[in-house]
Design an enzyme around this catalytic site. Sequence first.
Site, PDB file in Angstrom:
ATOM      1  N   ARG A   1       7.909   3.797  -5.274  1.00 39.90           N
ATOM      2  CA  ARG A   1       8.272   2.218  -3.533  1.00 39.90           C
ATOM      3  C   ARG A   1       6.561   1.608  -4.590  1.00 39.90           C
ATOM      4  O   ARG A   1       7.423   0.366  -3.690  1.00 39.90           O
ATOM      5  CB  ARG A   1       7.604   2.888  -2.694  1.00 39.90           C
ATOM      6  CG  ARG A   1       8.090   2.988  -1.195  1.00 39.90           C
ATOM      7  CD  ARG A   1       8.431   3.078  -0.214  1.00 39.90           C
ATOM      8  NE  ARG A   1       6.809   4.337   0.011  1.00 39.90           N
ATOM      9  CZ  ARG A   1       6.685   4.233   0.752  1.00 39.90           C
ATOM     10  NH1 ARG A   1       7.673   5.020   2.133  1.00 39.90           N
ATOM     11  NH2 ARG A   1       5.707   4.821   1.387  1.00 39.90           N
TER      12      ARG A   1
ATOM     13  N   TYR B   1       0.649  -1.588  -0.618  1.00 31.98           N
ATOM     14  CA  TYR B   1      -0.175   0.272  -0.565  1.00 31.98           C
ATOM     15  C   TYR B   1       0.992   1.379  -0.005  1.00 31.98           C
ATOM     16  O   TYR B   1       2.457   1.345   0.244  1.00 31.98           O
ATOM     17  CB  TYR B   1      -0.433   0.174   1.067  1.00 31.98           C
ATOM     18  CG  TYR B   1      -0.426   0.382   2.547  1.00 31.98           C
ATOM     19  CD1 TYR B   1      -0.526   1.491   3.296  1.00 31.98           C
ATOM     20  CD2 TYR B   1       0.423  -0.591   3.336  1.00 31.98           C
ATOM     21  CE1 TYR B   1       0.314   2.124   4.302  1.00 31.98           C
ATOM     22  CE2 TYR B   1       1.512   0.025   4.300  1.00 31.98           C
ATOM     23  CZ  TYR B   1       0.754   1.534   5.085  1.00 31.98           C
ATOM     24  OH  TYR B   1       1.260   1.228   6.034  1.00 31.98           O
TER      25      TYR B   1
ATOM     26  N   GLU C   1      13.551   3.145  13.294  1.00 32.68           N
ATOM     27  CA  GLU C   1      12.756   3.818  12.627  1.00 32.68           C
ATOM     28  C   GLU C   1      11.521   3.894  13.662  1.00 32.68           C
ATOM     29  O   GLU C   1      11.917   3.469  14.699  1.00 32.68           O
ATOM     30  CB  GLU C   1      11.522   3.589  11.429  1.00 32.68           C
ATOM     31  CG  GLU C   1      11.669   2.183  11.286  1.00 32.68           C
ATOM     32  CD  GLU C   1      11.018   1.798  10.073  1.00 32.68           C
ATOM     33  OE1 GLU C   1      11.406   2.591   8.635  1.00 32.68           O
ATOM     34  OE2 GLU C   1      10.726   1.076  10.056  1.00 32.68           O
TER      35      GLU C   1
ATOM     36  N   LYS D   1       6.631  -1.880   2.001  1.00 31.76           N
ATOM     37  CA  LYS D   1       5.210  -0.722   2.703  1.00 31.76           C
ATOM     38  C   LYS D   1       4.514  -2.358   2.749  1.00 31.76           C
ATOM     39  O   LYS D   1       3.558  -2.279   2.311  1.00 31.76           O
ATOM     40  CB  LYS D   1       5.370  -0.527   1.479  1.00 31.76           C
ATOM     41  CG  LYS D   1       4.437   0.694   2.555  1.00 31.76           C
ATOM     42  CD  LYS D   1       4.436   2.212   1.946  1.00 31.76           C
ATOM     43  CE  LYS D   1       3.377   2.630   2.825  1.00 31.76           C
ATOM     44  NZ  LYS D   1       3.452   3.297   4.159  1.00 31.76           N
TER      45      LYS D   1
ATOM     46  N   HIS E   1      -0.840 -20.748   1.860  1.00 33.19           N
ATOM     47  CA  HIS E   1       0.210 -19.838   1.734  1.00 33.19           C
ATOM     48  C   HIS E   1       0.893 -19.962   0.191  1.00 33.19           C
ATOM     49  O   HIS E   1       1.257 -18.828   0.041  1.00 33.19           O
ATOM     50  CB  HIS E   1       1.105 -20.605   2.288  1.00 33.19           C
ATOM     51  CG  HIS E   1       0.743 -20.373   3.596  1.00 33.19           C
ATOM     52  ND1 HIS E   1       0.022 -20.833   4.403  1.00 33.19           N
ATOM     53  CD2 HIS E   1       1.835 -19.058   4.866  1.00 33.19           C
ATOM     54  CE1 HIS E   1      -0.644 -20.364   5.398  1.00 33.19           C
ATOM     55  NE2 HIS E   1       0.974 -20.454   5.982  1.00 33.19           N
TER      56      HIS E   1
ATOM     57  N   ARG F   1      -7.870 -21.490   0.538  1.00 29.79           N
ATOM     58  CA  ARG F   1      -7.074 -20.766   1.433  1.00 29.79           C
ATOM     59  C   ARG F   1      -5.503 -21.182   1.603  1.00 29.79           C
ATOM     60  O   ARG F   1      -5.288 -22.178   1.761  1.00 29.79           O
ATOM     61  CB  ARG F   1      -6.778 -20.739   2.795  1.00 29.79           C
ATOM     62  CG  ARG F   1      -5.955 -20.288   3.902  1.00 29.79           C
ATOM     63  CD  ARG F   1      -6.158 -19.383   5.252  1.00 29.79           C
ATOM     64  NE  ARG F   1      -5.377 -18.673   6.232  1.00 29.79           N
ATOM     65  CZ  ARG F   1      -4.975 -19.869   6.641  1.00 29.79           C
ATOM     66  NH1 ARG F   1      -4.163 -20.729   5.981  1.00 29.79           N
ATOM     67  NH2 ARG F   1      -3.537 -18.336   6.866  1.00 29.79           N
TER      68      ARG F   1
END
Length: 332
Positions: free
Chosen positions: A99, A80, A229, A197, A150, A148
């Site tokens: 990015r 995102y 950070e 991110k 992986h 579902r």
Amino acid sequence: ELYLQVNMAPEVDLLCLHSISLIGFFTSAFGATTLLPSVAAQVKKGRNMSIAYLNGSYLPLDQAKISPMDRGFLFGDGIYEVIPSYNGKMVGFGPHIERMKNGLAAIGVQFDWTTKQWADLCQQLIEKNGSGNLGLYLHVTRGTDSKRFHAFPENIPATVFAYSFEIGPEPVADKALAKKYRVAATRDLRWERCHIKSIALLGNVLHFQQGYEQGYDESLFDADNQLTEASACNAFIVKNGTVITPALDNAKLPGITRHILLDILRRDGSIPVEERDVSMDEVYSADEVWITSSSKDIAAVVQINGTTVGNGEVGDVWLAAQTLYSAGKFNY
């Protein structure tokens, strides 16, 4: 309160998914998921104003729905970005999209939108939501599978979601108006790919919540006595007039505000800049400490774990840096 009945409903409200990804939730393995009441109130408030984008369509935010089998919902498998815009002008659009593309490549999501397609989407969101001061949230997941599992599925389209939300006035270079941040310092317990991110933000959420419950505005991360950070920001210190920030690696997100600020400072040349390891001892003895993000610009930290930073006031170097940043941030 809002509920996601994952085991029964064919679709999941995507706004709730975003709230879950960024704030956290209580859930049982196969039962309903209940958003915290405060989150529910924010969700209800936000529904009244936003036109969102989902997989090729613009629609009211409360009509944006995905399958619960979307891998973003099941695994946090996506990337995102959040881009601030003030009166229709975006800050750092180019670096944000670069990015985004790097993040998608890093996790192996095949998604070939051009920069122009992203620009068109952002401009449409701004126009459809009345311009003003808006944050633009962009979100791409690996898509929806039939099971579902992986391992990455093959030949399924990515899910693309975007919406806007109101943000405050543009930060200004004025000591009297600057918010003074009080932050916690805590051991960094997140995963080792923080440069990506990812929408899977639980590690950041838990750290932020820990500080929040203690009355702090943010949490700085300490990895083996080295500053990394903050839970939603990059970090800087100032010592003897020099601006210093930790060098980028897998423990730090390559923040866009960080990138723009460093570029502006280097081009101007009046304030020395260093990128290097920063010990927590240096943090506590710094003249100034800052945190930076798209929502904060450059924010002055005046207290860490109850210890005063410098003289406890917003510093002169902050004022000079914020003045330069405000003048140049729309050029990226």
